[in-house]
Write an enzyme that holds these catalytic residues in place. Structure first.
Site, mmCIF file in Angstrom:
data_model
loop_
_atom_site.group_PDB
_atom_site.id
_atom_site.type_symbol
_atom_site.label_atom_id
_atom_site.label_comp_id
_atom_site.label_asym_id
_atom_site.label_seq_id
_atom_site.Cartn_x
_atom_site.Cartn_y
_atom_site.Cartn_z
ATOM 1 N N ASP A 1 0.830 -1.201 0.000
ATOM 2 C CA ASP A 1 0.000 0.000 0.000
ATOM 3 C C ASP A 1 0.868 1.256 0.000
ATOM 4 O O ASP A 1 1.952 1.253 0.582
ATOM 5 C CB ASP A 1 -0.914 -0.033 1.245
ATOM 6 C CG ASP A 1 -2.083 0.925 1.117
ATOM 7 O OD1 ASP A 1 -2.270 1.503 0.033
ATOM 8 O OD2 ASP A 1 -2.803 1.088 2.113
ATOM 9 N N SER B 1 -7.056 -6.083 -5.728
ATOM 10 C CA SER B 1 -8.158 -6.650 -4.951
ATOM 11 C C SER B 1 -9.439 -6.588 -5.782
ATOM 12 O O SER B 1 -9.527 -5.831 -6.765
ATOM 13 C CB SER B 1 -8.351 -5.868 -3.652
ATOM 14 O OG SER B 1 -9.024 -4.664 -3.917
ATOM 15 N N ARG C 1 -11.577 1.739 -9.052
ATOM 16 C CA ARG C 1 -10.671 2.842 -9.433
ATOM 17 C C ARG C 1 -10.973 3.297 -10.861
ATOM 18 O O ARG C 1 -11.699 2.640 -11.590
ATOM 19 C CB ARG C 1 -9.226 2.370 -9.305
ATOM 20 C CG ARG C 1 -8.913 2.041 -7.862
ATOM 21 C CD ARG C 1 -7.444 1.866 -7.609
ATOM 22 N NE ARG C 1 -7.239 1.656 -6.180
ATOM 23 C CZ ARG C 1 -6.083 1.795 -5.564
ATOM 24 N NH1 ARG C 1 -5.014 2.129 -6.238
ATOM 25 N NH2 ARG C 1 -6.000 1.588 -4.273
ATOM 26 N N HIS D 1 2.932 3.296 -9.056
ATOM 27 C CA HIS D 1 2.780 1.865 -9.326
ATOM 28 C C HIS D 1 4.048 1.314 -9.990
ATOM 29 O O HIS D 1 4.467 0.192 -9.703
ATOM 30 C CB HIS D 1 1.551 1.599 -10.197
ATOM 31 C CG HIS D 1 0.257 1.939 -9.515
ATOM 32 N ND1 HIS D 1 -0.005 1.578 -8.206
ATOM 33 C CD2 HIS D 1 -0.847 2.600 -9.942
ATOM 34 C CE1 HIS D 1 -1.220 2.010 -7.875
ATOM 35 N NE2 HIS D 1 -1.740 2.644 -8.908
ATOM 36 N N LEU E 1 11.307 -20.892 -4.423
ATOM 37 C CA LEU E 1 10.350 -20.012 -3.747
ATOM 38 C C LEU E 1 9.056 -19.980 -4.554
ATOM 39 O O LEU E 1 9.095 -20.033 -5.780
ATOM 40 C CB LEU E 1 10.933 -18.593 -3.646
ATOM 41 C CG LEU E 1 10.065 -17.545 -2.955
ATOM 42 C CD1 LEU E 1 10.919 -16.689 -2.031
ATOM 43 C CD2 LEU E 1 9.350 -16.624 -3.920
ATOM 44 N N GLU F 1 1.461 -13.491 12.526
ATOM 45 C CA GLU F 1 1.909 -12.242 13.136
ATOM 46 C C GLU F 1 1.548 -11.125 12.165
ATOM 47 O O GLU F 1 1.763 -11.256 10.950
ATOM 48 C CB GLU F 1 3.437 -12.255 13.338
ATOM 49 C CG GLU F 1 3.918 -13.261 14.355
ATOM 50 C CD GLU F 1 3.482 -12.916 15.782
ATOM 51 O OE1 GLU F 1 3.243 -11.731 16.067
ATOM 52 O OE2 GLU F 1 3.377 -13.850 16.598
ATOM 53 N N ARG G 1 0.227 7.638 -2.699
ATOM 54 C CA ARG G 1 0.767 8.714 -1.848
ATOM 55 C C ARG G 1 2.228 9.012 -2.172
ATOM 56 O O ARG G 1 2.674 10.150 -2.165
ATOM 57 C CB ARG G 1 0.607 8.354 -0.366
ATOM 58 C CG ARG G 1 -0.770 8.713 0.171
ATOM 59 C CD ARG G 1 -1.096 7.988 1.438
ATOM 60 N NE ARG G 1 -1.411 6.594 1.153
ATOM 61 C CZ ARG G 1 -1.478 5.647 2.083
ATOM 62 N NH1 ARG G 1 -1.229 5.950 3.350
ATOM 63 N NH2 ARG G 1 -1.797 4.419 1.743
ATOM 64 N N TRP G 2 2.992 7.963 -2.496
ATOM 65 C CA TRP G 2 4.401 8.141 -2.874
ATOM 66 C C TRP G 2 4.497 9.054 -4.092
ATOM 67 O O TRP G 2 5.329 9.960 -4.136
ATOM 68 C CB TRP G 2 5.005 6.767 -3.168
ATOM 69 C CG TRP G 2 6.460 6.737 -3.475
ATOM 70 C CD1 TRP G 2 7.494 6.534 -2.590
ATOM 71 C CD2 TRP G 2 7.074 6.886 -4.772
ATOM 72 N NE1 TRP G 2 8.695 6.545 -3.251
ATOM 73 C CE2 TRP G 2 8.463 6.762 -4.590
ATOM 74 C CE3 TRP G 2 6.581 7.105 -6.057
ATOM 75 C CZ2 TRP G 2 9.373 6.846 -5.644
ATOM 76 C CZ3 TRP G 2 7.477 7.207 -7.111
ATOM 77 C CH2 TRP G 2 8.853 7.073 -6.901
#
Ligand code: FPP
Length: 238
Positions: free
Chosen positions: A18, A63, A69, A35, A129, A205, A22-23
Site C-alpha cells: 500500500d 483486490s 478505481r 505503481h 520459492l 503475526e 501517496r508516494w
C-alpha cells in the site's frame, strides 16, 4: 526454519503493498509513477525473500475492490503487470521461482490471461520459492466459494455436515497447497486487512509499517523478519 544465526524465518510471508499513490503524490507525479516504483519494490522484495530462505511470498496486487478505481488507473495497472511479466519471466525461471495465482484472474482480458498462464506453465516445476500473486482476489468471496463447494459435497452425499471443520474449509481455499501464513505485512501506515487472507491470517503475526510500498527494500524486509523473530522468541520464553 532458522537461518544461519539461528533466527526463526517465516515460511510464508504475505504483503499488502500500500502507498503507491501517496508516494507519487508526494513527488507531484501521476499515480502510475507510484505503481511503476511499486513494481521495482516487488522485484527487490522477491529477491530478498529468496535470499532469506522464505518459501512463499504472497502479494496483494489487485483486490476485487480495485475495480472501483478509474478506468485509466486500472489500465495502467494491467499494462504494468504485462510489462513486468514480459521482463521478469526469465528472472523467475533463473531464480527457481514458481508463480501461483489466487483470485479470479480471468477478469483481466485475453492478452494478460494468456501471458499469466504461460508464466504459470513455464515456472510450474520451480522449487526455490513460490510467488503467489493475488489478482482480483477477495477473501470473503474465497470463503463463500469454499462454503459452496462443501455444500455441493454434502448435497451429493460425499460429505457429512458434522465433518465440516477448520481443515475442511482450509482444504477448499485457494491457498490449500501452501504452508500456513506466518507473517502478514501492510505498508503505508494503514491498519486494516482489506479483505485479504482473512481465514489464513488467524494465527499470523501482523506487522503494520509506515514505509510507503515504493520505498520498501531489502533493509525493510530484513527488519520485518527481525520483528517476526523477536515475537517468536518472546512466545518461546513464556
Ligand atoms: C496500493 O497503492 C497498490 C496497488 C493497488 C497496486 C499494487 C501494484 C503494484 C505494486 C504493481 C505491480 C504488481 C506486480 C505484482 C508486478 P495505492 O494506489 O492504494 O496507494 P495509496 O493508498 O497511497 O493511494
Amino acid at each position: 526454519m532458522t537461518d544461519r544465526v539461528g533466527k526463526t524465518v517465516p515460511r510464508h510471508v504475505a504483503i499488502i503493498m500500500d502507498g503507491n499513490g501517496r508516494w507519487a503524490q508526494q513527488r507531484g507525479l501521476p499515480r502510475v509513477a507510484g505503481h511503476r516504483a511499486g513494481a521495482e519494490a516487488v522485484r527487490r522484495t522477491l529477491q530478498a525473500a529468496a535470499d532469506n530462505g522464505v518459501e512463499v511470498l504472497t502479494l496483494y496486487a489487485f483486490s476485487s475492490e480495485n475495480w472501483r478505481r478509474s478506468a485509466e488507473e486500472i489500465s495502467d495497472l494491467t499494462a504494468l503487470m504485462r510489462f513486468y511479466l514480459e521482463r521478469e519471466l526469465k528472472t523467475l525461471e533463473k531464480e527457481g521461482v514458481r508463480l501461483k495465482l489466487i483470485g479470479d484472474y480471468s477478469a483481466f482480458g485475453a492478452d494478460l490471461v494468456g501471458r499469466l498462464e504461460r508464466a504459470l506453465e513455464r515456472t510450474a516445476n520451480n522449487t526455490r520459492l513460490t510467488l503467489v500473486v493475488a489478482l482480483n482476489y477477495g477473501s470473503q468471496s474465497e470463503i463463500a466459494a469454499a462454503a459452496r463447494e462443501l455444500a455441493v459435497k454434502v448435497a451429493s452425499g460425499e460429505l457429512e455436515p458434522d465433518s465440516i471443520d477448520e481443515q475442511a474449509i482450509s482444504g477448499e481455499l485457494q491457498t490449500r497447497d501452501l504452508p500456513g501464513l506466518d507473517l502478514l505485512i501492510r505498508t503505508s501506515g494503514e491498519v486494516r486487512l482489506s479483505n485479504f487472507l482473512l481465514w489464513q491470517a488467524a494465527y499470523a503475526e501482523l506487522l503494520f509499517l509506515d514505509v510507503l510500498w515504493p520505498d520498501f527494500d531489502e533493509q525493510a524486509f530484513a527488519g520485518a523478519l527481525d520483528q517476526f523473530a523477536a515475537r517468536q522468541r518472546r512466545y518461546g520464553g513464556r
